[in-house]
Design an enzyme around this catalytic site. Structure first.
Site, mmCIF file in Angstrom:
data_model
loop_
_atom_site.group_PDB
_atom_site.id
_atom_site.type_symbol
_atom_site.label_atom_id
_atom_site.label_comp_id
_atom_site.label_asym_id
_atom_site.label_seq_id
_atom_site.Cartn_x
_atom_site.Cartn_y
_atom_site.Cartn_z
ATOM 1 N N ASN A 123 -15.471 32.995 -8.012
ATOM 2 C CA ASN A 123 -14.566 33.869 -7.830
ATOM 3 C C ASN A 123 -13.681 34.064 -9.096
ATOM 4 O OD1 ASN A 123 -11.390 34.155 -7.153
ATOM 5 N ND2 ASN A 123 -11.758 32.530 -5.462
ATOM 6 N N GLU A 178 -22.010 22.618 -2.992
ATOM 7 C CA GLU A 178 -20.639 22.889 -2.633
ATOM 8 C C GLU A 178 -20.640 21.358 -1.399
ATOM 9 O OE1 GLU A 178 -16.672 24.508 -1.909
ATOM 10 O OE2 GLU A 178 -17.009 25.451 -3.611
ATOM 11 N N ASP A 228 -12.187 23.234 -8.565
ATOM 12 C CA ASP A 228 -12.727 22.900 -7.268
ATOM 13 C C ASP A 228 -10.996 22.853 -5.904
ATOM 14 O OD1 ASP A 228 -14.053 23.294 -4.312
ATOM 15 O OD2 ASP A 228 -13.145 21.332 -4.321
ATOM 16 N N HIS A 286 -0.868 24.707 -9.457
ATOM 17 C CA HIS A 286 -2.024 23.704 -8.718
ATOM 18 C C HIS A 286 -2.998 23.860 -10.537
ATOM 19 C CE1 HIS A 286 -3.027 27.315 -7.087
ATOM 20 N NE2 HIS A 286 -4.622 26.677 -6.547
HETATM 21 P P1 ITT Z 1 -15.962 28.465 -6.500
HETATM 22 O O1 ITT Z 1 -16.912 30.393 -6.578
HETATM 23 O O2 ITT Z 1 -15.374 28.954 -8.166
HETATM 24 O O3 ITT Z 1 -16.070 27.432 -5.085
HETATM 25 P P2 ITT Z 1 -14.028 29.480 -4.099
HETATM 26 O O4 ITT Z 1 -13.617 31.033 -4.156
HETATM 27 O O5 ITT Z 1 -14.711 29.060 -3.263
HETATM 28 O O6 ITT Z 1 -14.812 29.562 -5.457
HETATM 29 P P3 ITT Z 1 -11.811 27.258 -3.757
HETATM 30 O O7 ITT Z 1 -13.461 26.500 -3.261
HETATM 31 O O8 ITT Z 1 -11.999 26.227 -5.282
HETATM 32 O O9 ITT Z 1 -13.175 28.883 -4.362
HETATM 33 O O10 ITT Z 1 -11.339 26.916 -2.993
HETATM 34 C C1 ITT Z 1 -11.483 27.333 -1.595
HETATM 35 C C2 ITT Z 1 -10.559 28.518 -1.200
HETATM 36 O O11 ITT Z 1 -8.961 28.538 -0.802
HETATM 37 C C3 ITT Z 1 -10.302 30.077 -2.130
HETATM 38 O O12 ITT Z 1 -11.828 30.167 -1.507
HETATM 39 C C4 ITT Z 1 -8.743 30.618 -1.227
HETATM 40 O O13 ITT Z 1 -9.004 31.543 0.164
HETATM 41 C C5 ITT Z 1 -8.299 29.340 -1.220
HETATM 42 N N1 ITT Z 1 -7.784 29.165 -2.563
HETATM 43 C C6 ITT Z 1 -8.033 28.200 -3.787
HETATM 44 N N2 ITT Z 1 -7.165 28.807 -4.360
HETATM 45 C C7 ITT Z 1 -6.229 29.572 -4.100
HETATM 46 C C8 ITT Z 1 -5.547 30.033 -4.785
HETATM 47 O O14 ITT Z 1 -4.730 29.758 -6.000
HETATM 48 N N3 ITT Z 1 -4.400 30.771 -4.131
HETATM 49 C C9 ITT Z 1 -4.392 30.870 -3.088
HETATM 50 N N4 ITT Z 1 -5.589 30.753 -2.458
HETATM 51 C C10 ITT Z 1 -7.182 29.965 -2.840
#
Ligand code: ITT
Length: 195
Positions: A16, A43, A72, A178
């Site tokens: 991401n 994951e 995460d 966060h």
């Molecule tokens: P990784 O490759 O790092 O795992 P990811 O997008 O899957 O990337 P996460 O598992 O940490 O990341 O987050 C899960 C979802 O939660 C992410 O895809 C967003 O839809 C939401 N999310 C996490 N952090 C957010 C933020 O700061 N603002 C808005 N949505 C967020």
């Protein structure tokens, strides 16, 4: 010509780019350089962000053998008993922001929080080290897309701001988020870590 990196370096295993850009700004302010690693992400399913992050960072380390971070994050909505929590990614992909707002239709308690766990691992350690961060706020009534952000940013407004995360620049979001809180804790620790 040879290059020498002054200071500390760490690698962030994520797919991401938005998460990476937010983290890069925080780490940069502590003079920590960060590279984005697109390793295959493992994951596990768990209720605990820490457990997920710890398992993922070990998996990432096994692939790259570099000092590496995994982060995460989850969104916890009080009126929905913490849903979607650690399943945020799946819920975003399936019902998205509009779907979540539908679930919240007529619900007056809009309280929610984002939580983040940063897990770090390198060859000097026996187990990953974790740092957490939380942003409390509200789920908005409408989708409020600004010009940045990702995921649930258009429907989350942190306490102390009239803007959603999506209506903020990265620097503004990092004042509340966060992720920035967890990465700041990591950065302070990493500066003193003899890795
Ligand atoms: P990784 O490759 O790092 O795992 P990811 O997008 O899957 O990337 P996460 O598992 O940490 O990341 O987050 C899960 C979802 O939660 C992410 O895809 C967003 O839809 C939401 N999310 C996490 N952090 C957010 C933020 O700061 N603002 C808005 N949505 C967020």
């Amino acid at each position: 010509m040879s290059f020498q990196l002054k200071g500390k370096v760490v690698f962030f295993a994520t797919n991401n780019i938005n998460k990476f850009n937010e983290a890069r700004k925080v780490l940069g302010s502590y003079k920590i350089a960060v590279g984005m690693l697109r390793v295959k992400n493992l994951e596990i399913q768990s209720e605990s962000l820490e457990e997920i992050a710890k398992t993922s960072v070990i998996h990432a380390f096994q692939q790259c053998r570099l000092p590496v971070i995994v982060e995460d994050a989850g969104l916890f909505i009080e009126a929905l008993n913490g849903f979607p929590g650690p399943y945020a990614s799946y819920v975003y992909k399936t019902i998205g922001n509009e779907g979540l707002l539908k679930l919240m239709k007529g619900v007056t308690n809009r309280k929610a929080c984002f939580q983040s766990v940063v897990a770090y691992f390198s060859e000097e350690l026996d187990t990953p080290v974790c740092f957490d961060g939380e942003a409390s706020g509200e789920i908005t009534e409408d989708v409020r897309k600004g010009c940045s952000g990702f995921g649930f940013d258009p429907i989350f407004k942190p306490y102390g701001s009239e803007k959603t995360f999506a209506e903020m620049s990265i620097d503004e979001k990092n004042k509340y988020s966060h992720r920035a809180k967890a990465f700041r804790k990591f950065a302070k620790w990493y500066k003193g870590f003899k890795g």
